[in-house]
Design a protein around this motif. Structure first.
Motif, PDB file in Angstrom:
ATOM      1  N   TYR A   1       0.854  -1.184   0.000  1.00 35.33           N
ATOM      2  CA  TYR A   1       0.000   0.000   0.000  1.00 35.33           C
ATOM      3  C   TYR A   1       0.889   1.232   0.000  1.00 35.33           C
ATOM      4  O   TYR A   1       2.040   1.201   0.441  1.00 35.33           O
ATOM      5  CB  TYR A   1      -0.990   0.006   1.174  1.00 35.33           C
ATOM      6  N   THR A   2       0.343   2.299  -0.550  1.00 30.98           N
ATOM      7  CA  THR A   2       1.041   3.568  -0.558  1.00 30.98           C
ATOM      8  C   THR A   2       0.063   4.639  -0.102  1.00 30.98           C
ATOM      9  O   THR A   2      -1.155   4.425  -0.139  1.00 30.98           O
ATOM     10  CB  THR A   2       1.592   3.894  -1.960  1.00 30.98           C
ATOM     11  N   THR A   3       0.575   5.776   0.348  1.00 26.31           N
ATOM     12  CA  THR A   3      -0.296   6.818   0.883  1.00 26.31           C
ATOM     13  C   THR A   3      -0.025   8.146   0.195  1.00 26.31           C
ATOM     14  O   THR A   3       1.060   8.385  -0.335  1.00 26.31           O
ATOM     15  CB  THR A   3      -0.089   6.996   2.403  1.00 26.31           C
ATOM     16  N   ASP A   4      -1.024   8.969   0.196  1.00 26.89           N
ATOM     17  CA  ASP A   4      -0.900  10.351  -0.238  1.00 26.89           C
ATOM     18  C   ASP A   4      -1.834  11.159   0.658  1.00 26.89           C
ATOM     19  O   ASP A   4      -2.654  10.603   1.391  1.00 26.89           O
ATOM     20  CB  ASP A   4      -1.274  10.498  -1.716  1.00 26.89           C
ATOM     21  N   THR A   5      -1.698  12.470   0.594  1.00 24.63           N
ATOM     22  CA  THR A   5      -2.466  13.338   1.482  1.00 24.63           C
ATOM     23  C   THR A   5      -3.429  14.193   0.681  1.00 24.63           C
ATOM     24  O   THR A   5      -3.096  14.675  -0.399  1.00 24.63           O
ATOM     25  CB  THR A   5      -1.525  14.240   2.297  1.00 24.63           C
ATOM     26  N   ILE A   6      -4.620  14.373   1.247  1.00 23.29           N
ATOM     27  CA  ILE A   6      -5.621  15.232   0.634  1.00 23.29           C
ATOM     28  C   ILE A   6      -6.084  16.237   1.689  1.00 23.29           C
ATOM     29  O   ILE A   6      -6.150  15.917   2.883  1.00 23.29           O
ATOM     30  CB  ILE A   6      -6.799  14.405   0.086  1.00 23.29           C
ATOM     31  N   GLU A   7      -6.343  17.457   1.251  1.00 16.99           N
ATOM     32  CA  GLU A   7      -6.810  18.496   2.161  1.00 16.99           C
ATOM     33  C   GLU A   7      -8.306  18.652   1.972  1.00 16.99           C
ATOM     34  O   GLU A   7      -8.776  18.998   0.888  1.00 16.99           O
ATOM     35  CB  GLU A   7      -6.090  19.816   1.856  1.00 16.99           C
ATOM     36  N   CYS A   8      -9.071  18.382   3.044  1.00 22.56           N
ATOM     37  CA  CYS A   8     -10.523  18.290   2.932  1.00 22.56           C
ATOM     38  C   CYS A   8     -11.195  19.354   3.798  1.00 22.56           C
ATOM     39  O   CYS A   8     -10.858  19.517   4.988  1.00 22.56           O
ATOM     40  CB  CYS A   8     -10.983  16.890   3.350  1.00 22.56           C
ATOM     41  N   TYR A   9     -12.151  20.080   3.204  1.00 24.48           N
ATOM     42  CA  TYR A   9     -12.871  21.144   3.906  1.00 24.48           C
ATOM     43  C   TYR A   9     -14.333  20.771   4.073  1.00 24.48           C
ATOM     44  O   TYR A   9     -14.971  20.280   3.131  1.00 24.48           O
ATOM     45  CB  TYR A   9     -12.781  22.457   3.128  1.00 24.48           C
ATOM     46  N   ALA A  10     -14.849  21.044   5.276  1.00 30.66           N
ATOM     47  CA  ALA A  10     -16.286  20.893   5.527  1.00 30.66           C
ATOM     48  C   ALA A  10     -16.986  22.206   5.192  1.00 30.66           C
ATOM     49  O   ALA A  10     -16.429  23.290   5.394  1.00 30.66           O
ATOM     50  CB  ALA A  10     -16.530  20.526   6.983  1.00 30.66           C
ATOM     51  N   THR A  11     -18.203  22.114   4.679  1.00 26.91           N
ATOM     52  CA  THR A  11     -19.005  23.309   4.405  1.00 26.91           C
ATOM     53  C   THR A  11     -20.162  23.379   5.393  1.00 26.91           C
ATOM     54  O   THR A  11     -20.616  22.356   5.914  1.00 26.91           O
ATOM     55  CB  THR A  11     -19.545  23.298   2.972  1.00 26.91           C
ATOM     56  N   VAL A  12     -20.624  24.616   5.633  1.00 31.76           N
ATOM     57  CA  VAL A  12     -21.735  24.862   6.556  1.00 31.76           C
ATOM     58  C   VAL A  12     -22.840  25.594   5.808  1.00 31.76           C
ATOM     59  O   VAL A  12     -22.578  26.571   5.095  1.00 31.76           O
ATOM     60  CB  VAL A  12     -21.278  25.694   7.776  1.00 31.76           C
ATOM     61  N   GLN A  13     -24.054  25.098   5.941  1.00 35.72           N
ATOM     62  CA  GLN A  13     -25.222  25.753   5.349  1.00 35.72           C
ATOM     63  C   GLN A  13     -26.119  26.297   6.458  1.00 35.72           C
ATOM     64  O   GLN A  13     -26.130  25.775   7.577  1.00 35.72           O
ATOM     65  CB  GLN A  13     -26.027  24.778   4.486  1.00 35.72           C
ATOM     66  N   MET A  14     -26.865  27.334   6.125  1.00 39.90           N
ATOM     67  CA  MET A  14     -27.864  27.847   7.053  1.00 39.90           C
ATOM     68  C   MET A  14     -29.234  27.363   6.607  1.00 39.90           C
ATOM     69  O   MET A  14     -29.619  27.492   5.446  1.00 39.90           O
ATOM     70  CB  MET A  14     -27.862  29.379   7.086  1.00 39.90           C
ATOM     71  N   GLY A  15     -29.969  26.794   7.569  1.00 39.65           N
ATOM     72  CA  GLY A  15     -31.348  26.410   7.317  1.00 39.65           C
ATOM     73  C   GLY A  15     -32.282  27.420   7.950  1.00 39.65           C
ATOM     74  O   GLY A  15     -32.045  27.896   9.071  1.00 39.65           O
ATOM     75  N   MET A  16     -33.360  27.795   7.229  1.00 37.28           N
ATOM     76  CA  MET A  16     -34.294  28.790   7.754  1.00 37.28           C
ATOM     77  C   MET A  16     -35.725  28.346   7.451  1.00 37.28           C
ATOM     78  O   MET A  16     -36.015  27.880   6.344  1.00 37.28           O
ATOM     79  CB  MET A  16     -34.029  30.163   7.122  1.00 37.28           C
ATOM     80  N   VAL A  17     -36.613  28.508   8.454  1.00 36.79           N
ATOM     81  CA  VAL A  17     -38.016  28.113   8.309  1.00 36.79           C
ATOM     82  C   VAL A  17     -38.894  29.279   8.765  1.00 36.79           C
ATOM     83  O   VAL A  17     -38.645  29.877   9.825  1.00 36.79           O
ATOM     84  CB  VAL A  17     -38.339  26.860   9.152  1.00 36.79           C
ATOM     85  N   ILE A  18     -39.917  29.629   7.952  1.00 34.05           N
ATOM     86  CA  ILE A  18     -40.912  30.645   8.341  1.00 34.05           C
ATOM     87  C   ILE A  18     -42.265  29.963   8.416  1.00 34.05           C
ATOM     88  O   ILE A  18     -42.500  28.937   7.777  1.00 34.05           O
ATOM     89  CB  ILE A  18     -40.946  31.808   7.338  1.00 34.05           C
ATOM     90  N   ASN A  19     -43.160  30.523   9.217  1.00 33.57           N
ATOM     91  CA  ASN A  19     -44.442  29.870   9.431  1.00 33.57           C
ATOM     92  C   ASN A  19     -45.445  30.124   8.318  1.00 33.57           C
ATOM     93  O   ASN A  19     -46.489  29.478   8.244  1.00 33.57           O
ATOM     94  CB  ASN A  19     -45.046  30.289  10.768  1.00 33.57           C
ATOM     95  N   THR A  20     -45.157  31.088   7.425  1.00 34.91           N
ATOM     96  CA  THR A  20     -46.062  31.357   6.311  1.00 34.91           C
ATOM     97  C   THR A  20     -45.288  32.057   5.208  1.00 34.91           C
ATOM     98  O   THR A  20     -44.292  32.755   5.474  1.00 34.91           O
ATOM     99  CB  THR A  20     -47.245  32.230   6.740  1.00 34.91           C
ATOM    100  N   THR A  21     -45.721  31.837   3.977  1.00 31.92           N
ATOM    101  CA  THR A  21     -45.051  32.499   2.856  1.00 31.92           C
ATOM    102  C   THR A  21     -45.814  33.730   2.377  1.00 31.92           C
ATOM    103  O   THR A  21     -45.327  34.445   1.513  1.00 31.92           O
ATOM    104  CB  THR A  21     -44.891  31.520   1.681  1.00 31.92           C
ATOM    105  N   ILE A  22     -47.028  33.965   2.925  1.00 31.53           N
ATOM    106  CA  ILE A  22     -47.775  35.199   2.621  1.00 31.53           C
ATOM    107  C   ILE A  22     -48.181  35.846   3.946  1.00 31.53           C
ATOM    108  O   ILE A  22     -48.549  35.162   4.906  1.00 31.53           O
ATOM    109  CB  ILE A  22     -49.015  34.923   1.745  1.00 31.53           C
ATOM    110  N   VAL A  23     -48.062  37.158   4.000  1.00 27.52           N
ATOM    111  CA  VAL A  23     -48.394  37.887   5.239  1.00 27.52           C
ATOM    112  C   VAL A  23     -49.226  39.109   4.864  1.00 27.52           C
ATOM    113  O   VAL A  23     -48.882  39.867   3.943  1.00 27.52           O
ATOM    114  CB  VAL A  23     -47.108  38.321   5.983  1.00 27.52           C
ATOM    115  N   ARG A  24     -50.308  39.281   5.606  1.00 35.36           N
ATOM    116  CA  ARG A  24     -51.164  40.452   5.380  1.00 35.36           C
ATOM    117  C   ARG A  24     -50.459  41.697   5.901  1.00 35.36           C
ATOM    118  O   ARG A  24     -49.771  41.669   6.925  1.00 35.36           O
ATOM    119  CB  ARG A  24     -52.505  40.272   6.090  1.00 35.36           C
ATOM    120  N   GLU A  25     -50.609  42.769   5.165  1.00 38.99           N
ATOM    121  CA  GLU A  25     -50.050  44.051   5.604  1.00 38.99           C
ATOM    122  C   GLU A  25     -50.521  44.356   7.026  1.00 38.99           C
ATOM    123  O   GLU A  25     -51.690  44.287   7.343  1.00 38.99           O
ATOM    124  CB  GLU A  25     -50.499  45.154   4.638  1.00 38.99           C
ATOM    125  N   GLY A  26     -49.552  44.666   7.897  1.00 39.77           N
ATOM    126  CA  GLY A  26     -49.857  44.963   9.288  1.00 39.77           C
ATOM    127  C   GLY A  26     -49.724  43.764  10.206  1.00 39.77           C
ATOM    128  O   GLY A  26     -49.730  43.926  11.428  1.00 39.77           O
TER     129      GLY A  26
END
Length: 832
Positions: free
Chosen positions: A199-224
């Motif tokens: 067996y032989t080895t080599d090195t790899i540089e690995c990055y983790a990514t971060v996402q933001m999750g967002m949830v709203i209770n409605t997609t339409i809102v009455r003025e006011g």
């Protein structure tokens, strides 16, 4: 008169002698035996020359111990590849570290060579492991090692090179500088595995990514009015069942940008939650963006970046940020809002997941007038899924409604689909409606595949080690039968070893070339090929397994004309007669595997050293018949090696040697002489001896014919019938029937029966057996009714050896029995 003709006459005479009295037979046998011994002794004394050794020495190779060496480097799309090791003659360059975002593919390229010859070693497995590997784990806990750390595998090509695309599919491995192991597990054919595995080895540089999750209770809102929003930071290896929150972000703020104002909300217990208002005077009838953002670099997490898409963005400001945006529709007047109560969304950033025909969807909501109050009476509504009306529902007087249903639409595609609820026309109400989303999942199914063009539903494929199976098939949606495109599918032999994989086409089709391992357990009658499709974003995995009749040995049963040939033998005569360059030879035989199964539909090739080859396809019984003659160009007094193979595979061959003699030429005194006879022995003596033996045989024949003369109504069949094929014999029977020569017709019918036994029951010695011995052999096969075999034998013995008249009725009995034999042989063998 040729030797072949004399031989046939001898057979006829001996056949008649069988019916003589015992004392007469004994006297004639002793007399002939004494003459034969004298004849052979004289020939040996006359020849008096040393035996020629035609044995060909085996080729010998000085096999050195293979010293293996493995080279491997990694390449990816990252921006920071650099030379990190000094080049040498075996490893001219090593590029490290390559850079990837976690879960992305990378390529390991290299070569496996023999250090003694510096030649590449072909057809050897190479396994790639991510971050961990030991020989001890491979030997003692390979399943766990493979499940947790193997990320790719391949096989070396004819030059020992390999190029393997690898991916850490579950995104769960470590990040940072990761050691990648390229492993050659060893091959016992190269020597002790412990000495040639590498067996032989080599090195790899690995990055983790971060996402933001967002949830709203409605997609339409009455003025006011106002709405609620929650957000959280998730690593790229988050799943529905196991969300991976960035716990280091607790206590830090997520910034929400709403209507030009910034709101910094602290992350508590992995969640930032707040309520945002829609002030009066906000522009109505349009979408307003709500953006959440977080600077991940403020946490100081090593090898962690924001939600970038490609490795090219590493090192830029984009890699510092996690951002997400959604739209809020602001309205006035009547409005309809609702929520999906069931199924519940699996987490922040995910939609509720629905399986067609299975998952119950429950919606609840409220319809209000322009002032935000109920209409005070019931209103009819319709639920739309992906724009298609699905089910109706009626509100209560207070405007509330609730409905449960199962989505059965087969034309609904997998993936994210919209759900809306709207007021039915004709009620005088126009309302702004909300849109929610569901994720439709599907079950994939692998349809019955084919191997080398034949469906495995109809018969098992037949294969040998190192043979490639071309496996083709289709993956479809189990519910709608729609094609499942771009789905990974892999094939593996016996649940271990190399995994061969590909992706389905836009039509769901796939083609995998699976190589049967070079080493297969010889006791294994059937090997199993396992097909596995991997789950993707919207489809569940599926699997399919089928059996392959695998063989490691080929067993040949070969006859040359009527003489059985032994492997690695030298043939000098056929039926006691010399083989001349003008002899017509027919090779008949069966090729079976070690379990007695016929090896069928493969090309049998007969190769004559230095002259070329002739081929024919094995039938379903593994039988073949190939004729050769002098047109191939063989010469007299030359030793030829004849090799019989199938599919040009020399691993399964049958060999024997044969010498063709010159055709004897007649001399002026009536004897024969051959100018090419070795040793110069006295042809006059040979001629006298042959004449003496011939005289004795002729006297015996004359006596036999005189003592046991046949009826004038019938004659014995021409011994040429033994060289005819079945259609020719049947034609001769018809002619005998037409000429009312029923004796000849019955004898020919038995010759046809012998030929059927050779071709269909593989009793190649059928013509060498007595009728009753042959009957016992046939009965043991359980293929032909005993009554028909008995009838054929009785009629044959009567026609062959009796003096009385043979009638049309007796001929009909024999022909009916022969027809019954033919019908029985067309049926499948009985299983006992």
């Amino acid at each position: 008169m040729t030797s072949l003709f004399r031989y046939r006459k001898i057979l006829v005479a001996l056949d008649l002698v069988v019916s003589m009295k015992q004392s007469q037979v004994r006297l004639i046998a002793i007399f002939l035996l004494l003459i034969s011994i004298t004849f052979v002794s004289l020939i040996q004394l006359t020849l008096n020359q040393p035996e020629t050794d035609f044995t060909t020495p085996l080729k010998t190779n000085e096999n050195h111990e293979v010293v293996t060496h493995l080279i491997a480097t990694i390449s990816a799309d990252g921006p920071k590849e650099k030379i990190s090791q000094k080049p040498d003659s075996l490893n001219p360059e090593s590029i490290s570290p390559a850079v990837i975002l976690r879960g992305r593919s990378f390529v390991v390229r290299g070569r496996l060579i023999d250090l003694i010859t510096l030649q590449g070693i072909p057809n050897e497995p190479i396994w790639i492991y991510w971050s961990y590997f030991t020989w001890i784990d491979l030997e003692t806990d390979r399943t766990n090692l493979d499940n947790n750390f193997k990320v790719g595998e391949g096989i070396t090509d004819s030059n020992g090179n390999f190029s393997i695309t690898c991916v850490d599919n579950d995104h769960s491995k470590r990040v940072g500088l990761v050691t990648v192991y390229a492993v050659f597990p060893g091959d016992p054919l190269l020597g002790p595995i412990e000495l040639n595995r590498q067996y032989t080895t080599d090195t790899i540089e690995c990055y983790a990514t971060v996402q933001m999750g967002m949830v709203i209770n409605t997609t339409i809102v009455r003025e006011g009015d106002s709405f609620s929003v929650v957000a959280g930071l998730l690593f790229d290896n988050s799943t529905v069942l196991d969300p991976q929150f960035v716990s280091d972000a607790n206590g830090h703020d997520i910034t929400f940008d709403w209507l030009g104002s910034l709101y910094n909300i602290a992350i508590i217990a992995d969640i930032a939650a707040t309520i945002l208002a829609v002030p009066m005077g906000t522009t109505i009838g349009v979408d307003h963006p709500l953006e959440g953002s977080f600077n991940i670099s403020t946490l100081g997490l090593a090898y962690t970046v924001g939600n970038i898409i490609t490795e090219a963005e590493l090192g830029t400001s984009a890699a510092d940020w996690c951002n997400v945006t959604t739209n809020i529709f602001i309205y006035t007047g009547a409005g309809l809002v609702f929520d999906i109560d069931e199924p519940v969304a699996p987490g922040i950033g995910f939609y509720p997941e629905v399986v067609r025909g299975n998952t119950t969807v429950t919606l609840s909501g409220v319809l209000s007038d322009s002032g935000g109050s109920p209409f005070g009476y019931s209103v009819d509504l319709t639920v739309f899924v992906a724009g298609s009306p699905t089910i109706g529902v009626t509100t209560e007087n207070n405007g509330n409604f609730s409905i449960s249903f199962i989505i059965n639409a087969t034309n609904l595609p997998v993936g994210d689909n919209s759900i809306t609820v709207d007021v039915d026309t004709g009620q005088g109400i126009t309302a702004i409606t909300e849109t929610e989303y569901i994720t439709v999942l599907g079950n994939s199914t692998i349809l019955t595949p084919s191997v080398n063009g034949t469906s495995v539903l109809f018969e098992y494929p037949f294969a040998m080690p190192n043979e490639t199976l071309q496996i083709s098939g289709t993956i479809s949606d189990a519910y709608s039968s729609a094609a499942v495109a771009n789905m990974n599918i892999s094939a593996q032999w016996e649940g271990s070893g190399l995994v061969y994989e590909t992706y389905t086409s836009p039509t769901g089709a796939f083609l995998i070339s699976l190589l049967i391992p070079s080493t297969v357990n010889p006791t294994l009658r059937n090997g199993t090929v396992n097909l596995f499709s991997s789950s993707n974003q919207y489809y569940t995995p599926s699997n399919y397994s089928f059996l392959v009749d695998v063989f490691t040995e080929a067993v040949y049963t070969i006859t040359l004309n009527s003489t059985i040939v032994i492997d690695d033998s030298e043939i000098t005569t056929i039926g006691g007669e010399s083989i001349y360059i003008n002899s017509n030879l027919t090779f008949n035989g069966f090729v079976m595997d070690q379990f007695g199964r016929p090896i069928k539909s493969r090309t049998i090739t007969i190769s004559i050293s230095g002259l070329g080859s002739i081929g024919e396809t094995l039938n379903d019984s593994g039988y073949f018949s190939i004729a050769i003659n002098q047109s191939l160009g063989y010469t007299n007094d030359t030793l030829y090696t004849i090799t019989i193979t199938f599919d040009a595979d020399t691993s399964y061959d049958f060999n024997f040697d044969i010498t063709f003699l010159a055709v004897p030429v007649e001399t002026t005194n009536g004897g024969t002489s051959s100018p090419t006879e070795p040793g110069g022995f006295d042809m006059a003596v040979i001629g006298i001896l042959i004449a003496m033996v011939s005289l004795i045989i002729i006297v015996s024949v004359v006596y036999a014919f005189g003592r046991f003369r046949k009826s004038k109504k019938g004659i014995l069949p021409d011994p040429d019938a033994e060289l005819m094929d079945l259609p020719s014999i049947m034609k001769q029977i018809a002619e005998a029937d037409k000429a009312k020569d029923y004796r000849r017709g019955i004898v020919l019918s038995f010759r046809a029966f012998e030929l059927m036994c050779m071709q269909n029951l593989r009793i190649l010695s059928a013509r060498d057996q007595s009728p009753r011995e042959l009957a016992r052999l046939v009965a043991s096969t359980n293929r032909i009714p005993v009554r028909d075999v008995t009838m054929l034998v009785m009629r044959y013995e009567e026609a062959r050896f009796s003096d009385h008249r043979i009638t049309k009725n007796q001929f009909n009995h024999a022909m009916q029995a022969l027809e019954n034999v033919q019908l029985a042989l067309k049926q499948d063998p009985k299983v006992t």
